[in-house]
Design a protein around this motif. Structure first.
Motif, mmCIF file in Angstrom:
data_model
loop_
_atom_site.group_PDB
_atom_site.id
_atom_site.type_symbol
_atom_site.label_atom_id
_atom_site.label_comp_id
_atom_site.label_asym_id
_atom_site.label_seq_id
_atom_site.Cartn_x
_atom_site.Cartn_y
_atom_site.Cartn_z
ATOM 1 N N ALA A 65 0.009 -4.431 6.464
ATOM 2 C CA ALA A 65 0.047 -3.327 7.434
ATOM 3 C C ALA A 65 0.327 -1.984 6.768
ATOM 4 C CB ALA A 65 1.102 -3.617 8.508
ATOM 5 N N LYS A 66 1.231 -1.963 5.814
ATOM 6 C CA LYS A 66 1.661 -0.685 5.242
ATOM 7 C C LYS A 66 0.950 -0.300 3.944
ATOM 8 C CE LYS A 66 6.196 -0.713 7.373
ATOM 9 N NZ LYS A 66 7.637 -0.669 7.179
ATOM 10 N N HIS A 67 0.421 -1.300 3.213
ATOM 11 C CA HIS A 67 -0.105 -0.994 1.885
ATOM 12 C C HIS A 67 -1.461 -1.628 1.587
ATOM 13 C CE1 HIS A 67 3.844 0.678 1.133
ATOM 14 N NE2 HIS A 67 4.357 -0.447 1.588
ATOM 15 N N GLY A 68 -1.995 -2.429 2.509
ATOM 16 C CA GLY A 68 -3.276 -3.079 2.267
ATOM 17 C C GLY A 68 -3.229 -4.090 1.133
ATOM 18 N N LEU A 69 -2.058 -4.694 0.922
ATOM 19 C CA LEU A 69 -1.872 -5.687 -0.134
ATOM 20 C C LEU A 69 -1.525 -7.033 0.465
ATOM 21 C CD1 LEU A 69 0.445 -3.898 -2.763
ATOM 22 C CD2 LEU A 69 -1.920 -4.632 -3.117
ATOM 23 N N SER A 106 -2.564 3.946 -10.777
ATOM 24 C CA SER A 106 -2.628 3.835 -9.316
ATOM 25 C C SER A 106 -2.030 2.510 -8.839
ATOM 26 C CB SER A 106 -4.062 4.004 -8.803
ATOM 27 O OG SER A 106 -4.908 3.026 -9.362
ATOM 28 N N GLY A 107 -2.174 1.463 -9.657
ATOM 29 C CA GLY A 107 -1.544 0.186 -9.325
ATOM 30 C C GLY A 107 -0.031 0.270 -9.367
ATOM 31 N N LEU A 108 0.494 0.965 -10.384
ATOM 32 C CA LEU A 108 1.946 1.140 -10.487
ATOM 33 C C LEU A 108 2.483 1.974 -9.323
ATOM 34 C CD1 LEU A 108 2.338 1.766 -14.322
ATOM 35 C CD2 LEU A 108 3.107 -0.244 -13.035
ATOM 36 N N LYS A 109 1.706 2.986 -8.934
ATOM 37 C CA LYS A 109 2.119 3.828 -7.814
ATOM 38 C C LYS A 109 2.160 3.012 -6.519
ATOM 39 C CE LYS A 109 0.976 8.238 -5.562
ATOM 40 N NZ LYS A 109 0.655 7.901 -4.202
ATOM 41 N N LEU A 110 1.111 2.215 -6.283
ATOM 42 C CA LEU A 110 1.074 1.377 -5.087
ATOM 43 C C LEU A 110 2.204 0.355 -5.100
ATOM 44 C CD1 LEU A 110 -0.287 0.528 -2.449
ATOM 45 C CD2 LEU A 110 -1.859 -0.880 -3.811
ATOM 46 N N LEU A 111 2.456 -0.241 -6.251
ATOM 47 C CA LEU A 111 3.549 -1.206 -6.378
ATOM 48 C C LEU A 111 4.888 -0.547 -6.069
ATOM 49 C CD1 LEU A 111 4.510 -4.059 -7.168
ATOM 50 C CD2 LEU A 111 4.576 -3.256 -9.539
ATOM 51 N N GLU A 112 5.095 0.646 -6.592
ATOM 52 C CA GLU A 112 6.338 1.387 -6.336
ATOM 53 C C GLU A 112 6.505 1.679 -4.844
ATOM 54 O OE1 GLU A 112 7.929 5.830 -7.346
ATOM 55 O OE2 GLU A 112 7.057 4.713 -9.011
ATOM 56 N N GLU A 113 5.406 2.033 -4.194
ATOM 57 C CA GLU A 113 5.445 2.310 -2.753
ATOM 58 C C GLU A 113 5.679 1.032 -1.950
ATOM 59 O OE1 GLU A 113 1.642 4.106 -2.090
ATOM 60 O OE2 GLU A 113 2.215 6.004 -3.038
ATOM 61 N N ALA A 114 5.113 -0.088 -2.426
ATOM 62 C CA ALA A 114 5.188 -1.355 -1.677
ATOM 63 C C ALA A 114 6.493 -2.108 -1.905
ATOM 64 C CB ALA A 114 4.003 -2.238 -2.058
ATOM 65 N N ARG A 115 7.161 -1.854 -3.013
ATOM 66 C CA ARG A 115 8.380 -2.621 -3.329
ATOM 67 C C ARG A 115 9.446 -2.516 -2.227
ATOM 68 N NH1 ARG A 115 8.795 -2.122 -8.727
ATOM 69 N NH2 ARG A 115 8.031 -4.221 -9.037
ATOM 70 N N PRO A 116 9.758 -1.314 -1.700
ATOM 71 C CA PRO A 116 10.753 -1.265 -0.612
ATOM 72 C C PRO A 116 10.295 -2.019 0.640
ATOM 73 C CG PRO A 116 10.423 0.923 -1.564
ATOM 74 C CD PRO A 116 9.372 0.037 -2.147
ATOM 75 N N THR A 117 9.005 -1.991 0.919
ATOM 76 C CA THR A 117 8.474 -2.746 2.063
ATOM 77 C C THR A 117 8.679 -4.235 1.841
ATOM 78 O OG1 THR A 117 6.802 -1.050 2.471
ATOM 79 C CG2 THR A 117 6.395 -3.234 3.422
ATOM 80 N N ASN A 118 8.349 -4.709 0.643
ATOM 81 C CA ASN A 118 8.532 -6.120 0.314
ATOM 82 C C ASN A 118 10.002 -6.514 0.432
ATOM 83 O OD1 ASN A 118 7.315 -8.660 -1.075
ATOM 84 N ND2 ASN A 118 9.125 -8.151 -2.300
ATOM 85 N N ASP A 119 10.873 -5.703 -0.144
ATOM 86 C CA ASP A 119 12.303 -6.015 -0.125
ATOM 87 C C ASP A 119 12.862 -6.036 1.298
ATOM 88 O OD1 ASP A 119 12.095 -6.113 -2.870
ATOM 89 O OD2 ASP A 119 13.147 -4.219 -3.216
ATOM 90 N N ALA A 120 12.453 -5.059 2.110
ATOM 91 C CA ALA A 120 12.935 -5.006 3.498
ATOM 92 C C ALA A 120 12.399 -6.182 4.304
ATOM 93 C CB ALA A 120 12.524 -3.686 4.151
#
Length: 152
Positions: free
Chosen positions: A35-39, A109-123
């Motif tokens: 939903a938030k990152h397309g991953l 761009s992968g590192l940027k997406l991962l950085e953005e997605a990490r808080p979503t994953n953790d939450a």
């Protein structure tokens, strides 16, 4: 031991509870990451594993090691790498010391997406564990997960 042996029954019930916990967590993570990152969960895991590589001895993973780390077959891992490479999130290159070896690195761009997605994953992980802890069959497993301090 017979099929009705209490020890086997308890073992099977424990396995079912562990499988249920895993399924619930993975489904919750999948929904949040998509939903938030397309991953997908697998895409996130692959980016995370590859982001931890380094240039030192043993720092780059072979595809078999990557496959083991993300719990996929080598062919499924290769397809996943290709999808992420097509999206510009990964790049492959030949090993400088062994031309047969191919390494995969996470792109900027992968590192940027991962950085953005990490808080979503953790939450999402925290939410899934909190929800699972409300189930008496899953609560002991949640506590075990929470108590683990395993370096990845």
């Amino acid at each position: 031991m017979t099929a009705t042996d209490p020890a086997l029954t308890a073992l099977a019930q424990g396995w079912c509870a562990l499988s249920l916990l895993h399924g619930r967590i993975e489904a919750h993570l999948e929904r949040a990451l998509q939903a938030k990152h397309g991953l997908s969960v697998r895409e996130y895991s692959l980016l995370d594993v590859l982001s931890r590589q380094h240039d030192g001895v043993g720092g780059h993973l072979q595809m078999k090691q990557v496959a083991d780390a993300v719990v996929l077959s080598q062919s499924a891992t290769t397809r996943l790498v290709t999808r992420l490479e097509d999206r510009g999130l990964l790049a492959r290159y030949l090993c400088p010391t062994d031309r047969r070896g191919i390494y995969t690195n996470v792109s900027e761009s992968g590192l940027k997406l991962l950085e953005e997605a990490r808080p979503t994953n953790d939450a999402a992980l925290r939410e899934a564990l909190d929800e699972a802890a409300k189930n008496p069959e899953l609560e002991p497993l949640v506590r075990v997960v929470e108590s683990l301090n395993v370096p990845i």
